[in-house]
Write an enzyme that holds these catalytic residues in place. Sequence first.
Site, PDB file in Angstrom:
ATOM      1  N   GLU A   1       0.810  -1.202   0.000  1.00 29.13           N
ATOM      2  CA  GLU A   1       0.000   0.000   0.000  1.00 29.13           C
ATOM      3  C   GLU A   1       0.857   1.270   0.000  1.00 29.13           C
ATOM      4  O   GLU A   1       0.580   2.202  -0.722  1.00 29.13           O
ATOM      5  CB  GLU A   1      -0.894  -0.035   1.254  1.00 29.13           C
ATOM      6  N   ASP A   2       1.873   1.267   0.809  1.00 25.64           N
ATOM      7  CA  ASP A   2       2.564   2.524   1.107  1.00 25.64           C
ATOM      8  C   ASP A   2       3.991   2.630   0.580  1.00 25.64           C
ATOM      9  O   ASP A   2       4.662   3.627   0.825  1.00 25.64           O
ATOM     10  CB  ASP A   2       2.597   2.749   2.634  1.00 25.64           C
TER      11      ASP A   2
END
Length: 480
Positions: A75-76
């Site tokens: 996600e990051d």
Amino acid sequence: MEKAELLEKFSAYAPHVDTAMLAKAFDFSVKAHADQERASGEHYFVHCDAVASSLVDWKMDLPTICAGLLHDVLEDTPISAETLAAEFGDEVTKMVLGVTKLDHLQFSSHDDAQAENWRRMLLATAQDIRVIVIKLADRLHNMKTLNFLNKEKQKRIAHETLTLYAPLAHRLGMFQLKSQLEDLAFMYLFPAEYEDLNQKVNAQLATREVTLAKFKESVEQALANSNIPHRILARTKSLNSIYQKMLRQNKPFEEIQDALGVRVITDTVANCYALLGIVHTQFKPVAGSFTDYISIPKMNLYRSLHTTVMGPGGELVEIQIRTEEMHRTAEYGIAAHWRYKTGETARDAHLEEKLNWLRQWIEWLQDLKSPREFLDSLKTDLELNQVFVFTPAGEVKALPAGATALDFAFAVHTEIGMACVGAMVNNKMVKLDHQLKSGDICKILTKKGSAPKKDWLNFTRTARARSKIRHYLREKGIVA
Ligand code: MN
């Protein structure tokens, strides 16, 4: 938690498992999140580490803890699923994909986004329940660090935690976690009430502890000559559950009873009943308070005998009696079933079977097209208040409170629901929208060739019934 400490804690319950992958996941996550910070200003990895810590506390297996360390990597950070799969294999990567948030999708409203998130998460969970355990660990740490977000976000996240995550933890039988999540959410949603109650409970703590210790001692005495192996634990209620009771009964804190409780834990089911017999001969039970969740377990696998008795000083105390195994399940829920047994990766042989309801339920939810209906059904089915209704053959079905005879028909069998024309509850004819109570015996009347009506959607509450009815109506072109 430092890497060495994490590995050590893991090895304590899984001594024969190679921890090389765990060490690798730790280093990989540190590096991947190196340039990131949390809203708290802390290094982002602190969050991943906290998630892994919870998973170790719950004694989860190695791939789950690795996935916990890596859960925000896709996600990051720029790291791809392919890289992750090459480094850690498919099992871990699939779990990370399951947990990965879906912030980049565009939705027309916040509700749609929330519903879609839940739908995805539950879909992933249907394949691997461990995904939801990671998600719950993630939510726990996010709740613990909520003070760094703005007020509006705090309320929204706390609300979601209280209405969805805490009930889900309850459904999975993770009671400790459920109380933790509830109390944290309560603190953000009703800060004044929380503060007030917290003070009152703390002020009473000393007296309550004395009373409880005295009662524990008298139970100890009563059981001393029984020759039945047992240990006794004192128990306190969470702030949120006390608060909910105050609201339900519309009473101030001072008038809330049975905030006191003890648990008696023994070795076998037979001894649970034997101990109950002794307890009831020594202390006067409160009429109607006895519940047998051993012969009729709750849907979340919870098993125990519950009874409320009058203590020596006239105080009401709830006593729960259960075996060690039931106790483990009660504390950790489904997480308990992944515990390593002397180093093997043995999973509970019956786990798959026990979790079938969860998978099925998720499937039914998939059928509900509108986000609103999906969320409503989810909330209803997660509802903590259940009713237990019997078939004429004595089989018991657990349904959310407010479920109707028609919900019951679908709970028995889809075909029976589809061809349902009426119902008899305790030998009396009732309408299909009749709401059932615990202990009812319900017999469903069917007619060949009969089919679902559009208004059935107005009085069914369970995802299973609604999904089947809607599916049929859509096929016939009756609803869109
Ligand atoms: Mn996270």
